[in-house]
Design an enzyme around this catalytic site. Structure first.
Site, PDB file in Angstrom:
ATOM      1  N   LEU A  70      46.798  64.934  36.632  1.00  0.00           N
ATOM      2  CA  LEU A  70      48.087  65.497  36.231  1.00  0.00           C
ATOM      3  C   LEU A  70      48.219  66.973  36.588  1.00  0.00           C
ATOM      4  O   LEU A  70      47.270  67.743  36.491  1.00  0.00           O
ATOM      5  CB  LEU A  70      48.271  65.324  34.718  1.00  0.00           C
ATOM      6  CG  LEU A  70      48.215  63.893  34.174  1.00  0.00           C
ATOM      7  CD1 LEU A  70      48.420  63.891  32.667  1.00  0.00           C
ATOM      8  CD2 LEU A  70      49.259  63.000  34.856  1.00  0.00           C
ATOM      9  N   HIS A 105      54.008  66.649  36.607  1.00  0.00           N
ATOM     10  CA  HIS A 105      53.904  65.515  35.673  1.00  0.00           C
ATOM     11  C   HIS A 105      54.261  65.948  34.255  1.00  0.00           C
ATOM     12  O   HIS A 105      54.994  65.250  33.538  1.00  0.00           O
ATOM     13  CB  HIS A 105      52.467  64.967  35.651  1.00  0.00           C
ATOM     14  CG  HIS A 105      52.030  64.315  36.914  1.00  0.00           C
ATOM     15  ND1 HIS A 105      50.943  64.759  37.627  1.00  0.00           N
ATOM     16  CD2 HIS A 105      52.511  63.244  37.595  1.00  0.00           C
ATOM     17  CE1 HIS A 105      50.765  63.989  38.687  1.00  0.00           C
ATOM     18  NE2 HIS A 105      51.710  63.063  38.696  1.00  0.00           N
ATOM     19  N   ASP A 150      58.841  62.344  45.709  1.00  0.00           N
ATOM     20  CA  ASP A 150      58.811  60.995  46.267  1.00  0.00           C
ATOM     21  C   ASP A 150      60.224  60.415  46.209  1.00  0.00           C
ATOM     22  O   ASP A 150      60.478  59.428  45.523  1.00  0.00           O
ATOM     23  CB  ASP A 150      57.825  60.129  45.483  1.00  0.00           C
ATOM     24  CG  ASP A 150      56.407  60.669  45.563  1.00  0.00           C
ATOM     25  OD1 ASP A 150      55.803  60.564  46.633  1.00  0.00           O
ATOM     26  OD2 ASP A 150      55.916  61.197  44.552  1.00  0.00           O
TER      27      ASP A 150
END
Length: 292
Positions: free
Chosen positions: A43, A47, A162
């Site tokens: 992480l 995140h 993403d």
């Protein structure tokens, strides 16, 4: 399930879906909401920002940590992917002791059949990452759908780094009629503007510093795109990496933000986005930027 204790604050951690589902049933009410942040661990601040948003917007927050084998087409990449569960738990506990962690084994998820389902994402899966990572998005669709079925979240949070994955998850939810609101969240960047990624941990300090070239090139490409066409912008980016011995450009694509199809000409009122993938030695880094 057990409660892992750091500094006298406890987190609920589940390694099995049966216990997690049973626990979630005890806390869910008719009007309550569950936020969900699926991760593969290692992480970083990006995140944690997703978790902060979920904590703010929902009654309960579930985070999963699972390195999903079916979305890796490169065995070495899967083996080298960082696994730092103890450190990850400390970071989450520092954020909130109310986070519910699901850290399953491969067998708990796949029940002895570690295979992807086949999905039709209306062509979104055939561009960029899909071209260079065969089967990747079938693996993504499989694990996200499975996690949604286990957690039954109201809202699920994904980072825009993403972006193709984000669009594919939204399409999967739409086509499977899943009652989940998928929320895209801004990219978090390091001080040198490198997009935060768990893979950054594999870079040497020098590589990490020099990787600033990726976002720098994207921002310069955006300026070129504003005054010139897509092909001139692509050539500019290709030339920017042409003589760079450390960084190997895998692809640079300018695409329609909704269809992800590469464009040949600019059209007014369309939203465009640039996508890039670069190798630093064997470490693959991706980034994206809106061109509007």
């Amino acid at each position: 399930m057990f409660a892992l204790n750091f500094n006298n604050t406890a987190m609920h951690i589940f390694y099995g879906k049966v216990a997690l589902i049973a626990y979630l049933k005890t806390i869910k009410t008719t009007n309550s909401t569950i936020g969900f942040v699926p991760t593969m661990g290692a992480l970083h601040q990006g995140h944690l920002a997703l978790m902060q948003r979920s904590l703010k917007e929902n009654d309960d927050t579930v985070v999963s940590i699972f390195v999903n084998p079916t979305q890796f087409n490169n065995k070495e990449d899967l083996e080298k992917y960082p696994r730092t569960l103890e450190e990850d738990v400390k970071k989450m506990r520092g954020l909130s002791d109310k986070i519910i962690l699901y850290a399953p084994s491969v067998d708990d998820i796949y029940e002895g059949k570690t295979m992807s389902q086949s999905f039709d994402f209306d062509g979104l899966e055939n561009q960029m990452e899909g071209k260079f990572r065969p089967g990747h998005f079938n693996g993504v669709g499989t694990i996200v759908k499975r996690l949604f079925e286990i957690v039954s979240p109201t809202n699920a949070y994904f980072g825009e780094k993403d972006f193709q994955q984000l669009q594919i998850v939204k399409k999967m939810v739409e086509k499977n009629h899943l009652p989940v609101h998928v929320v895209g969240c801004p990219i978090f960047r390091e001080e040198n503007q490198l997009a935060m990624s768990s893979r950054n941990e594999r870079l040497t300090p020098e590589e990490r510093k020099e990787a600033a070239i990726i976002y720098k090139t994207l921002t310069e490409a955006k300026e070129v795109f504003c005054t010139k066409g897509p092909q001139e912008t692509i050539e500019f980016v290709e030339n920017s990496f042409k003589d760079n011995e450390r960084f190997d450009l895998e692809y640079f694509v300018i695409a329609d933000e909704s269809t992800l199809l590469p464009i040949e000409h600019k059209i007014n009122d369309k939203k465009y986005r640039a996508f890039i993938a670069v190798f630093v030695n064997s470490i693959r880094l991706i980034d994206t930027i809106s061109l509007n």
